[in-house]
Design an enzyme around this catalytic site. Sequence first.
Site, PDB file in Angstrom:
ATOM      1  N   GLU A 126      -5.912  -0.358  -7.005  1.00 42.80           N
ATOM      2  CA  GLU A 126      -4.900   0.601  -7.437  1.00 42.80           C
ATOM      3  C   GLU A 126      -3.742  -0.199  -8.031  1.00 42.80           C
ATOM      4  O   GLU A 126      -2.966  -0.825  -7.302  1.00 42.80           O
ATOM      5  CB  GLU A 126      -4.431   1.422  -6.220  1.00 42.80           C
TER       6      GLU A 126
ATOM      7  N   ASN B 277      -3.576   6.803  -0.766  1.00 44.39           N
ATOM      8  CA  ASN B 277      -3.065   6.976   0.597  1.00 44.39           C
ATOM      9  C   ASN B 277      -2.236   8.247   0.739  1.00 44.39           C
ATOM     10  O   ASN B 277      -2.192   8.854   1.809  1.00 44.39           O
ATOM     11  CB  ASN B 277      -2.233   5.757   1.010  1.00 44.39           C
TER      12      ASN B 277
ATOM     13  N   SER C 257       0.818  -1.214   0.000  1.00 45.76           N
ATOM     14  CA  SER C 257       0.000   0.000   0.000  1.00 45.76           C
ATOM     15  C   SER C 257       0.851   1.262   0.000  1.00 45.76           C
ATOM     16  O   SER C 257       0.337   2.360  -0.219  1.00 45.76           O
ATOM     17  CB  SER C 257      -0.935   0.017   1.216  1.00 45.76           C
TER      18      SER C 257
ATOM     19  N   HIS D  25      -2.649  -2.969  -5.549  1.00 47.40           N
ATOM     20  CA  HIS D  25      -3.024  -2.543  -4.203  1.00 47.40           C
ATOM     21  C   HIS D  25      -4.530  -2.697  -4.018  1.00 47.40           C
ATOM     22  O   HIS D  25      -5.317  -1.878  -4.492  1.00 47.40           O
ATOM     23  CB  HIS D  25      -2.589  -1.094  -3.983  1.00 47.40           C
TER      24      HIS D  25
END
Length: 696
Positions: free
Chosen positions: A444, A482, A411, A432
């Site tokens: 992702e 993120n 991540s 991800h």
Amino acid sequence: MSEDKVSVRTDGEVGVIEIDNPPVNAMSGAVRKGVWDGLHTLQADDAVKAIVLACKGRTFSGGADITEFGKPPTEPGLSTLIDEIEASEKPVVAAVFGTTFGGGFEIALGCHYRVGPASVRLGLPEVKLGLIPGAGGTQRLPRVIGMVAALEPIVTGDPIHGGEAAEMGLIDKLIEGDLTEGAIAFARDVVGKPLVRISQDDSKLAETKADQTAFEEEATRLLSRTKRLQAPAACVEAVRNCLTMDFAEGSKAEREIFYRLREGEESKAQRHHFFAERAALKLPGVGKDVTPRPVQKIAVIGAGTMGGGITMSMATGGYDVVMIDKSPEALERGMGIIEKNYRKTQARGGFTEDEVNGALSRISTATDLSATADADMVIEAVYENLELKKSIFAELDKVAKPGAVLASNTSTLDVDEIANATSRPQDVMGMHFFSPANIMKLLENIRGAKSAPDILVTANTVGKQAGKIPVTVGVCNGFAGNRMGGARARQVQRMLLEGAMPQDIDAVAKAFGFAMGPLAVNDLAGLDIGYAVRQERGEVSPIADALAEMGRFGQKTGAGFYLYEGGARTPIPDPMVEELIKKISAEHGFTPREIPEQEILDRLLFPLINEGAQILDEGIAIRSSDLDVIWVNGFGFPLAKGGPMYWADGEGVANVYERLKGYYEVSGDPNLEPKPLLKKLAEEGSSFAEWSKGRG
């Protein structure tokens, strides 16, 4: 006829109108005109006793051509065409197959009969674009299957499968084999039989007219799951009109609701998102000639929460999956959780028993990486530790077959460094998944510096088959989603230090449309998770760190930013936390103040937009709409607002820039300094959408 999109022929006493408008036979103006002309040609032919409406290609009509929205209407309109079909003195049979959606389904409902294979899916997905069916769907479907049964497909937009449709009376005959020939044979059989026009038959409405209880209970159930969007409630309103209006009145009201929604901001945002999800599959430098690598077997490394969720997703998508973990106990526990999750979904009606048994039969387990030897794709899903991941990929380099796609579910970590642990970095990328991976839609995909174009296409293809919404981004700390979230998190912590309380911040987020505020989300995820990541990176978040060090990890310990009594998930403001915040705030030199709600909202949203601008400027994301897809599908940004970058365009980039600059100048907080691209677009009077044009 109509630019060859529609052809007409006869087979004895049966006339055939055939649409050929790839890829989904959308009901464009040219197609509608062609069907209209064909219908009148066959009605005027005394030798023709019945008519079949068919389509070439892989599906019956997939619905209206939404690229025509906002353009001057061309006649005949879809509703006019459907009414004309239904008024035909000769029976019209719709030969439905594939995905018969939207306007295509509404045309089929206007026909006197419908035939098709068990594999057909019939649906009215307009609600997913912030609309309601606008060509009689909310009035005809209840008159075929009843008002209660019609609610779910209209309010959710989910399709009805062929076998179920036949049981409901939506399909008059299931036909396998050559559908057009079968439809012609069926049409011959119904010649001379009395025609039933749905618009004139209210018999299926009688039960609900006599007692509306079941209808209202079903409406309440469905609307409780719709995230406060306008269109689902409007769908219920339109169907409910069947109780008090005749078909003509109900259809008129339906069109008025449709137009009202179409011009509203919510539907515009949902339509933006519809196109954004499709645009995300287009990758610069990857032409249409690049095809995915064949994938049938997938190895998933790790039997924990992420590994189990990924395994479920892939098995549900039809792939054979081997889940690998060096611990037999972890594998046994992981398989138990997988089966439990499948059975819970089955109990709710999400899967049939055959579907669950089929998915479980496709999953095997192993304790050694040698089990990856025959896998077409390997997805590593172990703990977020770079050295551990590099060691796994070095071993995979030895045992995985040539050409296998090697993906890490990291991540935040550097995919290029992981790839360099192998001798085949062209086969390595990031995939991800978001937790829980068997539920969350976002995927992702991380494009490494040396990732081959065809593995990116492969990851998109596999993701879509597994029910995910793929978006491709580049390598950086936190990638796109993120990284943007980190920028917001820094402002959340800063606002706490300045005097806002958790419930103040979360209330503003929920009022904007988020299902949960950021601090309640932290409690749900576990404050220990973020604390461990910060410790590893040498980062500090004073208030969150203090709570974690007290053992207040959130919901799982009954206390975090909030209290959770008796195992409940309802957050309760905690006076102790408020005192702790004031104490830490004073220690850091802040003088608490009451922060206005508008400022709280701005500082929740502007960091997303500002960091998003930098991500675009660096080329990490391809286009601004990709960031919208990521934040709506992975982080709960309200669909009705379209995504952070779309919302910024609606507010005006210059407006966002000036307000953000104002906060930066007053606070001196470097995290609020506007990024260069945001400043540039503001000064040019441009937008993120304009900037994104032509970029892939």
